[in-house]
Design a protein around this motif. Structure first.
Motif, PDB file in Angstrom:
ATOM      1  N   SER A  41       0.852  -1.185   0.000  1.00  0.00           N
ATOM      2  CA  SER A  41       0.000   0.000   0.000  1.00  0.00           C
ATOM      3  C   SER A  41       0.891   1.240   0.000  1.00  0.00           C
ATOM      4  CB  SER A  41      -0.848   0.046   1.273  1.00  0.00           C
ATOM      5  OG  SER A  41      -1.830  -0.943   1.275  1.00  0.00           O
ATOM      6  N   ALA A  42       0.266   2.384  -0.141  1.00  0.00           N
ATOM      7  CA  ALA A  42       0.992   3.648  -0.042  1.00  0.00           C
ATOM      8  C   ALA A  42       1.423   3.879   1.406  1.00  0.00           C
ATOM      9  CB  ALA A  42       0.095   4.781  -0.519  1.00  0.00           C
ATOM     10  N   THR A  47      -2.259   8.372   0.682  1.00  0.00           N
ATOM     11  CA  THR A  47      -3.430   8.436  -0.197  1.00  0.00           C
ATOM     12  C   THR A  47      -4.371   9.569   0.235  1.00  0.00           C
ATOM     13  OG1 THR A  47      -3.210   6.055  -0.533  1.00  0.00           O
ATOM     14  CG2 THR A  47      -5.283   7.045  -1.237  1.00  0.00           C
ATOM     15  N   GLU A  74       1.414   4.269  -4.245  1.00  0.00           N
ATOM     16  CA  GLU A  74       1.954   2.906  -4.197  1.00  0.00           C
ATOM     17  C   GLU A  74       3.261   2.785  -4.979  1.00  0.00           C
ATOM     18  OE1 GLU A  74      -1.223   3.493  -3.751  1.00  0.00           O
ATOM     19  OE2 GLU A  74      -1.811   2.099  -2.179  1.00  0.00           O
ATOM     20  N   PHE A 136      -3.718  -1.824  -5.260  1.00  0.00           N
ATOM     21  CA  PHE A 136      -4.786  -0.830  -5.410  1.00  0.00           C
ATOM     22  C   PHE A 136      -4.891  -0.267  -6.823  1.00  0.00           C
ATOM     23  CE2 PHE A 136      -5.299   3.952  -4.331  1.00  0.00           C
ATOM     24  CZ  PHE A 136      -6.676   3.944  -4.133  1.00  0.00           C
ATOM     25  N   ARG A 150     -10.883   2.470  -1.957  1.00  0.00           N
ATOM     26  CA  ARG A 150     -10.066   2.550  -0.752  1.00  0.00           C
ATOM     27  C   ARG A 150      -9.892   1.172  -0.113  1.00  0.00           C
ATOM     28  NH1 ARG A 150      -8.886   7.521   1.253  1.00  0.00           N
ATOM     29  NH2 ARG A 150      -7.064   6.327   1.953  1.00  0.00           N
ATOM     30  N   GLY A 151      -8.691   0.913   0.333  1.00  0.00           N
ATOM     31  CA  GLY A 151      -8.394  -0.386   0.938  1.00  0.00           C
ATOM     32  C   GLY A 151      -8.184  -1.488  -0.096  1.00  0.00           C
ATOM     33  N   GLY A 152      -8.081  -1.102  -1.362  1.00  0.00           N
ATOM     34  CA  GLY A 152      -8.055  -2.088  -2.451  1.00  0.00           C
ATOM     35  C   GLY A 152      -6.809  -2.956  -2.528  1.00  0.00           C
ATOM     36  N   SER A 153      -5.773  -2.607  -1.797  1.00  0.00           N
ATOM     37  CA  SER A 153      -4.543  -3.416  -1.896  1.00  0.00           C
ATOM     38  C   SER A 153      -4.729  -4.843  -1.394  1.00  0.00           C
ATOM     39  CB  SER A 153      -3.405  -2.763  -1.108  1.00  0.00           C
ATOM     40  OG  SER A 153      -3.094  -1.517  -1.648  1.00  0.00           O
TER      41      SER A 153
END
Ligand code: ASP
Ligand code: MG
Length: 254
Positions: A41-42, A47, A74, A136, A150-153
């Motif tokens: 993630s970032a 983000t 990311e 993500f 959001r939270g897609g990782s």
């Protein structure tokens, strides 16, 4: 030898010291004889900060540009982590969502993964390198960058694990797995050592704080075992496994 996908969330890579700590853990997993692909993630609040910057320019920014901007977060963590792994003496290659073959539909900000063709990731792994993939993000049919929401990782990690045929997808976060209730609010909350997908989807309220529900659905669809655990401790986390699989047979549990 196992093939392991590890995902590190924003709090696990919040600053360069954290990135070095994560690099050590990745290399340790590799040194045990595993092939390792990592989804990041970032860093920290990157983000959110990018979104704030965009909104300070335009309260309704063009969605294509918004996704272009958000995929930058990311890219920073993936390249810094690859550098940190090099500094640890192992070889790593970072890949954007596009380079890693994440094809999505055209819904900017909430794209769905259509296909994952991680040829370059496979190639890196077959050469003995560690592959680092930006979570993500993917590309749409036009070749433009998209983000998964959001939270897609978490979902990126499971999708990569499925496409690679990994033995397990480890989700590293800042808590020791999934608890019966939020341990910060309910002191008697207990860690759940192992659970099936269905039950975790049912306990949405406590499970979803730790794990994106879409990622659980994806894992369930493809029977991909998950291990939700802390990157800050060595304690065991929560295993999310298909019915009939003995969790003790899964790799990298220590
Ligand atoms: N960096 C993105 C976010 O904060 C994706 C993720 O962390 O999973 O939502
Ligand atoms: Mg994040």
């Amino acid at each position: 030898m196992a093939l392991i996908v590890q995902k590190y969330g924003g709090s696990s890579v919040a600053d360069t010291e954290s990135i070095k700590r994560v690099a050590k853990r990745v290399v340790e997993t590799e040194k045990k004889g595993n092939k390792v692909a990592v989804v990041v993630s970032a860093m920290g609040d990157t983000t959110d900060d990018l979104i704030d910057q965009a909104l300070s320019i335009d309260s309704n920014p063009p969605e294509r540009e918004m996704d272009m901007l958000m995929t930058a977060g990311e890219r920073i963590s993936m390249s810094l982590l690859a550098m940190a792994i090099h500094a640890e003496g192992s070889r790593a290659h970072s890949f954007t969502g596009q380079q890693a073959g994440f094809f999505t539909d055209a819904r900017y900000g909430a794209a769905h993964i259509k296909a994952v063709r991680p040829d370059r990731v496979k190639n890196a792994l077959s050469l003995g390198d560690i592959a680092i993939v930006a979570g993500f993000q993917g590309i749409n049919a036009k070749g433009d960058a998209t983000t998964l929401g959001r939270g897609g990782s978490d979902t990126s990690a499971v999708a990569l694990a499925v496409a690679l045929g990994a033995d397990i997808c480890e989700i590293y976060t800042d808590v020791d797995g999934i608890f019966t209730a939020d341990p910060r609010i309910v002191p008697s909350a207990r860690r759940i050592p192992s659970i099936d997908y269905e039950s975790i989807l049912e306990m949405a309220s406590c499970g979803s704080k730790v794990l994106a529900l879409r990622c659980v659905e994806y894992a369930q669809r493809f029977n991909m075992p998950l291990h939700v655990r802390s990157s800050f401790s060595r304690r065991p986390g929560t295993l999310v496994v298909p019915d009939g699989i003995d969790p003790r047979t899964l790799p990298n549990l220590d």
